[in-house]
Design a protein around this motif. Structure first.
Motif, mmCIF file in Angstrom:
data_model
loop_
_atom_site.group_PDB
_atom_site.id
_atom_site.type_symbol
_atom_site.label_atom_id
_atom_site.label_comp_id
_atom_site.label_asym_id
_atom_site.label_seq_id
_atom_site.Cartn_x
_atom_site.Cartn_y
_atom_site.Cartn_z
ATOM 1 N N LEU A 1 0.706 -1.213 0.038
ATOM 2 C CA LEU A 1 -0.020 -0.168 -0.122
ATOM 3 C C LEU A 1 0.830 1.289 -0.007
ATOM 4 C CD1 LEU A 1 -2.743 -0.943 2.569
ATOM 5 C CD2 LEU A 1 -2.923 -1.191 0.183
ATOM 6 N N GLY A 2 1.879 1.157 0.855
ATOM 7 C CA GLY A 2 2.867 2.283 0.821
ATOM 8 C C GLY A 2 3.440 2.718 -0.333
ATOM 9 N N ASP A 3 3.444 1.940 -1.582
ATOM 10 C CA ASP A 3 3.903 2.227 -2.795
ATOM 11 C C ASP A 3 2.976 2.583 -3.616
ATOM 12 O OD1 ASP A 3 6.582 1.246 -1.883
ATOM 13 O OD2 ASP A 3 6.186 -0.853 -2.570
ATOM 14 N N HIS A 4 1.706 2.774 -3.448
ATOM 15 C CA HIS A 4 0.784 3.217 -4.152
ATOM 16 C C HIS A 4 -0.182 4.038 -3.545
ATOM 17 C CE1 HIS A 4 1.155 -0.245 -7.100
ATOM 18 N NE2 HIS A 4 1.696 -0.899 -6.081
ATOM 19 N N LEU A 5 0.552 5.108 -2.705
ATOM 20 C CA LEU A 5 -0.149 5.840 -1.952
ATOM 21 C C LEU A 5 -0.731 7.118 -2.970
ATOM 22 C CD1 LEU A 5 -1.129 6.961 0.866
ATOM 23 C CD2 LEU A 5 0.994 8.257 1.017
ATOM 24 N N GLU A 6 -0.344 7.433 -3.861
ATOM 25 C CA GLU A 6 -0.906 8.530 -4.989
ATOM 26 C C GLU A 6 -2.087 7.697 -5.576
ATOM 27 O OE1 GLU A 6 -0.009 11.816 -4.697
ATOM 28 O OE2 GLU A 6 1.128 10.925 -2.813
ATOM 29 N N THR B 1 1.210 -2.883 4.105
ATOM 30 C CA THR B 1 1.780 -1.415 3.910
ATOM 31 C C THR B 1 2.816 -1.810 3.170
ATOM 32 O OG1 THR B 1 2.737 -1.912 6.451
ATOM 33 C CG2 THR B 1 0.597 -0.739 5.945
ATOM 34 N N GLY B 2 3.811 -2.899 3.607
ATOM 35 C CA GLY B 2 5.043 -3.091 2.804
ATOM 36 C C GLY B 2 6.451 -2.819 3.762
#
Length: 320
Positions: free
Chosen positions: A60-65, A121-122
């Motif tokens: 999820l943290g890599d796809h925040l935008e 979240t990663g």
């Protein structure tokens, strides 16, 4: 319904998170969604995933935008996804996400582990070391829960960071019920006391779940230390021991006493009535704090105007 598992590091919160999710998923796997929001990222393995495979799950943290853009929808108060903070609350025109629905975010970011739908979240990447805070990754979970109306028969279960780290963001206020996993030890009870000192000021519903309980003396110790907050407890488990060695048995083979404790967790969660007004007020409070502390300066705009007065995610008022 939204639940979190918190507690001292090593208390077994990830193990109990996994057991609870597996238990819920036996009824309707499509209506259960687990989130691994712990820096150690062990929930997939605890659910039964291969350790090597679990590291390749979309984070999820890599796809925040991408998450921001989807949730923004056509909310007129949000100029762009870039103007959104992890605390940005929903309003008219925002896209809300439900546990069991089909949507582009779940299609891309939710996988399955041990029969349970899971979003992670990663882990920290090499580029994060020394320059990033893990809570920037957990912000994706906070945004999603801010935009997630819940209801009976739907379960979002979050394995949180250990100890008081949960309070580094407003995420700790996003749950209908928080399960604090507590061993019958002085150190574990100290984390419980620290947690309630912070949480009770925000009306957080809290239930203590004893773990690694071996005898009546352990139960008596927990009752003495946490009183009526003690909901149930789990004993030492050959079922869990087998899983720790990579042998995952069907959940219906869990020891009867421990299975009854899982049922008590579900009953307690199902008995909670979502406090939509409080959730909205707290979302606005934490968003205002973040906007004034750093968000406005970064955006060059007053981000507190993203808050829609009177808006809640209660079924009668929420926009879809």
């Amino acid at each position: 319904m939204k639940a979190a598992f918190v507690g001292k590091g090593g208390s077994g919160k990830t193990t109990l998170s996994a057991l609870f999710c597996r238990y819920l998923a036996t009824r309707d796997a499509d209506r259960v969604l687990a989130f691994d929001a712990d820096i150690n990222q062990h929930l997939a393995v605890a659910l039964g995933a291969d350790p090597g495979e679990s590291e390749r799950r979309p984070a999820l943290g890599d796809h925040l935008e991408e998450i921001k853009e989807y949730l923004r929808g056509d909310n007129p108060r949000i100029a762009s996804a870039a103007a959104m903070l992890k605390t940005t609350p929903p309003g008219p025109g925002s896209r809300l996400v439900r546990v069991g629905e089909a949507n582009p975010l779940w299609d891309r970011l939710v996988t399955t582990a041990g029969g349970v739908r899971l979003a992670v979240t990663g882990p920290f990447a090499a580029d994060d070391l020394g320059v990033a805070c893990y809570h920037s990754k957990v912000g994706a979970v906070e945004l999603l829960l801010n935009h997630m109306p819940g209801g009976p028969g739907e379960y979002a279960v979050v394995d949180m960071t250990a100890g008081a780290d949960s309070f580094a963001s407003g995420l700790f206020t996003r749950f209908d019920l928080t399960f604090l996993v507590c061993e019958p030890t002085v150190r574990s009870v100290a984390v419980y006391r620290q947690y309630i000192d912070y949480a009770l000021d925000y009306g957080v519903r809290l239930a203590v779940v004893g773990n690694k309980v071996e005898d009546a003396e352990d139960v008596a110790f927990l009752r003495e230390q946490v009183g009526a907050d003690l909901l149930c407890w789990f004993g030492r488990s050959a079922f869990v021991r087998a899983a720790e060695r990579g042998r995952f048995l069907p959940i219906d083979e869990l020891e009867p006493a421990n299975a009854r404790a899982l049922a008590e967790l579900r009953t307690a969660l199902d008995g909670c009535e979502p406090d939509w007004a409080r959730y909205a007020e707290q979302a606005a409070e934490f968003h205002t704090r973040n906007a004034l502390a750093w968000g406005n300066a970064r955006a060059g705009a007053d981000l507190t105007t993203q808050i829609e007065p009177g808006y809640t995610m209660a079924p009668a008022t929420a926009a879809r």
